[in-house]
Design an enzyme around this catalytic site. Structure first.
Site, PDB file in Angstrom:
ATOM      1  N   LYS A  61       0.656 -30.636   4.865  1.00 41.84           N
ATOM      2  CA  LYS A  61       1.004 -30.567   6.291  1.00 41.84           C
ATOM      3  C   LYS A  61       1.737 -31.798   6.810  1.00 41.84           C
ATOM      4  O   LYS A  61       2.488 -31.707   7.794  1.00 41.84           O
ATOM      5  CB  LYS A  61      -0.258 -30.328   7.120  1.00 41.84           C
ATOM      6  CG  LYS A  61      -0.866 -28.944   6.976  1.00 41.84           C
ATOM      7  CD  LYS A  61      -0.016 -27.890   7.663  1.00 41.84           C
ATOM      8  CE  LYS A  61      -0.756 -26.556   7.734  1.00 41.84           C
ATOM      9  NZ  LYS A  61       0.013 -25.539   8.488  1.00 41.84           N
ATOM     10  N   SER A 311      -2.645 -26.244  -2.239  1.00 38.10           N
ATOM     11  CA  SER A 311      -2.040 -26.704  -0.986  1.00 38.10           C
ATOM     12  C   SER A 311      -2.861 -27.737  -0.239  1.00 38.10           C
ATOM     13  O   SER A 311      -2.328 -28.454   0.615  1.00 38.10           O
ATOM     14  CB  SER A 311      -1.776 -25.505  -0.067  1.00 38.10           C
ATOM     15  OG  SER A 311      -2.977 -24.811   0.194  1.00 38.10           O
TER      16      SER A 311
END
Length: 409
Positions: A61, A311
């Site tokens: 992110k 992720s």
């Protein structure tokens, strides 16, 4: 989609992703890519893990958040930024804003895990707790933006966010130029869209597979309808991909460039998280393990070499504990059962002796004598056992049956 068909025009281009990659130099790490012998044996071809769980803030992110905030005009920076998130996006925005000298306010739901709240504050954001669910938190953040002039940093529905996340795709092609399939988790679609823009522009023959949790799979019905559709309910332990509606901008890119969207169950996510911890020695959150879950569920479906994207690794310790326990149960490593024995001295010891012979490790035992459902000479025993897999569980059950015990559940 025909991987050889011309790539249609989209609001984000390869040049945008390359520009984001230059902007992130010295900010985001080029995370490691590790081979997985176990997954490679399952698939029958090399499988590599792209470890964004080791990225700054513990997830990808930071890439999109930094590019988005770095692109703001001076007057926008002066007004500050605001975001709503229960975890990864919150931390990415907080660190990105701090690095760029921009004031940040992050709204988080009241039930957000304390480690994620503490990390967001340590990265420099002012944290405001509001709402029981993220939708309520998001509304509060939007109201704050409208009343203060702060710029809302959306987690996935913005071109700069998508371009930043797409830098993961550039790295994958650089680190594994022979890749044939890339697998990644999908929530709102920002990461999926970014990877798709980068990879399909450079290597259109590479197959892209997105993975959603079955309890929050908004893309299959949206793709069938031809437009983003909101789910009535979302339910999954994988907070990072727990999104009820695809983003408007990512949706068109995912529709045109991602080859397939598959779903995985909670059991499969738990088993994948356990595998990452045990075999790869990597701490991964449930959403981060979605790609591994898909490989484990249908290994024959993926042409290698495969890159599976991990992720994120921001998992709350309490959730980790529950998920690992669930994963071990799904993998046949736990066994819970109730049975009735004769209520006489030595009966429990005899039962435990049977379990000892078959090498079942007793984690917990509960011995009940006073239940009105029991006969005058009966007792009920509830056992929680650690076993070695499905075959061992079957052997334990067979040993109990051979010894004359009636298993109730």
């Amino acid at each position: 989609m025909d991987s050889q068909a011309p790539v249609p025009a989209h609001p984000i281009t390869l040049d945008d992703v390359r520009g984001a990659h230059k902007m992130l130099s010295g900010v985001a790490r080029m995370t490691a890519m590790e081979g997985s012998r176990h997954l490679s044996s399952l698939v029958g071809a090399p499988v590599h893990l792209k470890c964004e769980n080791l990225q700054r803030t513990g997830s990808f992110k930071i890439r999109g958040a930094y590019v988005r905030i770095a692109g703001l005009r001076p007057e926008e920076c002066a007004a500050g930024v605001v975001a709503a998130s229960a975890g990864n996006h919150a931390q990415g925005v907080a660190l990105a804003a701090s690095l760029l000298g921009v004031r940040s306010t992050v709204f988080m739901p009241v039930g957000a895990p304390l480690p994620k709240v503490a990390a967001t504050m340590e990265y420099g954001a002012e944290v405001r707790m509001h709402g029981a669910v993220v939708d309520e938190t998001l509304r509060a953040a939007i109201e704050y933006a409208q009343s203060t002039g702060a710029v809302m940093i959306h987690p996935f529905d913005h071109a700069d966010i998508i371009a930043g996340q797409g830098t993961v795709g550039l790295e994958i092609l650089e680190q594994c130029p022979e890749v044939r399939t890339i697998v990644f988790g999908v929530g709102g679609g920002g990461l999926a869209a970014g990877i798709a823009v980068a990879v399909k522009a450079l290597r259109p023959e590479v197959r892209l597979v997105g993975v959603q949790a079955a309890g929050s799979a908004s893309y299959p019905p949206s793709l069938a309808a031809g437009r983003p559709m909101a789910l009535d309910d979302v339910a999954t332990m994988a907070d990072g991909i727990k999104v009820g509606r695809p983003g408007d901008i990512p949706f068109g890119i995912v529709r045109d460039l991602v080859d397939d969207i598959v779903t995985v169950t909670e059991d499969q996510l738990s088993a994948a998280l356990l595998l990452c911890l045990e075999r790869a020695k990597l701490v991964v959150e449930p959403a981060g393990a979605a790609s591994v879950a898909a490989l484990m569920a249908a290994p024959e479906s993926f042409e290698g070499p495969v890159v599976a994207l991990l992720s994120g690794g921001n998992v709350d310790p309490l959730l980790m504990q529950r998920t690992l326990r669930h994963g071990m149960s799904a993998a046949g490593r736990y066994m819970s059962l109730r049975l009735r024995i004769t209520d006489r001295p030595g009966a429990l010891a005899t039962l435990l002796g049977v379990l000892s012979v078959v090498d079942a490790n007793v984690l917990d035992v509960s011995h009940v004598r006073t239940d009105p459902r029991l006969g005058l000479t009966e007792a009920e025993v509830e056992l929680h056992l650690e076993t070695k897999g499905p075959e061992h569980r079957a052997a334990v059950a067979a040993a109990l049956e051979d010894a004359g015990y009636l298993v109730i559940a």
